[in-house]
Design a protein around this motif. Sequence first.
Motif, PDB file in Angstrom:
ATOM      1  N   ASP A 111       0.814  -1.212   0.000  1.00 39.96           N
ATOM      2  CA  ASP A 111       0.000   0.000   0.000  1.00 39.96           C
ATOM      3  C   ASP A 111       0.848   1.263   0.000  1.00 39.96           C
ATOM      4  N   ALA A 112       2.101   1.138   0.431  1.00 37.22           N
ATOM      5  CA  ALA A 112       2.970   2.316   0.490  1.00 37.22           C
ATOM      6  C   ALA A 112       3.617   2.632  -0.856  1.00 37.22           C
ATOM      7  N   ARG A 113       3.613   1.675  -1.783  1.00 36.08           N
ATOM      8  CA  ARG A 113       4.265   1.905  -3.077  1.00 36.08           C
ATOM      9  C   ARG A 113       3.228   2.129  -4.178  1.00 36.08           C
ATOM     10  N   ARG A 114       3.688   2.642  -5.293  1.00 34.86           N
ATOM     11  CA  ARG A 114       2.838   2.786  -6.472  1.00 34.86           C
ATOM     12  C   ARG A 114       3.035   1.545  -7.344  1.00 34.86           C
ATOM     13  N   ASN A 115       1.972   0.841  -7.589  1.00 34.69           N
ATOM     14  CA  ASN A 115       2.039  -0.425  -8.297  1.00 34.69           C
ATOM     15  C   ASN A 115       1.459  -0.288  -9.702  1.00 34.69           C
ATOM     16  N   ARG A 191      -6.372   0.578  -5.330  1.00 39.14           N
ATOM     17  CA  ARG A 191      -6.113   0.838  -3.913  1.00 39.14           C
ATOM     18  C   ARG A 191      -7.389   0.947  -3.088  1.00 39.14           C
ATOM     19  N   LYS A 201      -0.205   5.566   4.211  1.00 37.42           N
ATOM     20  CA  LYS A 201      -0.239   6.436   3.049  1.00 37.42           C
ATOM     21  C   LYS A 201       0.878   6.063   2.089  1.00 37.42           C
ATOM     22  N   ARG A 202       0.828   6.644   0.903  1.00 37.96           N
ATOM     23  CA  ARG A 202       1.876   6.433  -0.083  1.00 37.96           C
ATOM     24  C   ARG A 202       3.221   6.867   0.495  1.00 37.96           C
ATOM     25  N   GLY A 203       4.215   6.046   0.353  1.00 37.69           N
ATOM     26  CA  GLY A 203       5.552   6.394   0.822  1.00 37.69           C
ATOM     27  C   GLY A 203       5.821   6.030   2.271  1.00 37.69           C
TER      28      GLY A 203
END
Length: 207
Positions: A111-115, A191, A201-203
């Motif tokens: 969930d923290a990365r952009r897939n 997501r 959150k992202r990152g």
Amino acid sequence: MFGRTKTSGKTSTTAAATTDHEVREGAKGRPTPKRREAEQRNRRPLGSPARAAAVRPGASKEEKKAAREAERKVFAEERALQRQALVTGDERYLPVRDKGVAKRFTRDYVDARRNAGELFIPVAMVILLSSLIPVAVVVRASLVALYALVLWVIVDSFLLRRKLNRITVDRFGDKATGCATYGMMRALQIRRTRLPKPQVKRGEFPV
């Protein structure tokens, strides 16, 4: 005389058999139960205590009905707690496939990365709609873009699975079984549709 000898012989044989039965290792010391009795003794009601009451021998119709109602109520409460846990991430009521620190770490990492996988459906829809334009150049470009998107998703999913496998095994050992595939499948979902809901959150990669 002969009768006495026969009686003595029978007595000796009986005594020997009794002694052999007593000293025989592993003897039950009781008659073998009938098959019907064994089946009744081994029968165990499954499920909740309410279910046990519902299948209890000799229970009346009213008792069985009340037990079934109680069982349905218990199951409804469990489902409500599970649905809430899928939103809040409460570890106590999550489904078995989502429980454990290793699975929680995997979800947070994904969930923290952009897939690439989460972009596949919306981007593919745009590409397919653009391919409907009756222009040869646009159609060819759309097909090339679609193949490139599929390749991107495959490569990204492969790299993610390999990295998750390495990280989770190093951190959690045997508890990491299945985490890499679990994370890869989660990364393919949009997501906002993921369950359990993202808790980072992202990152915000887990430490």
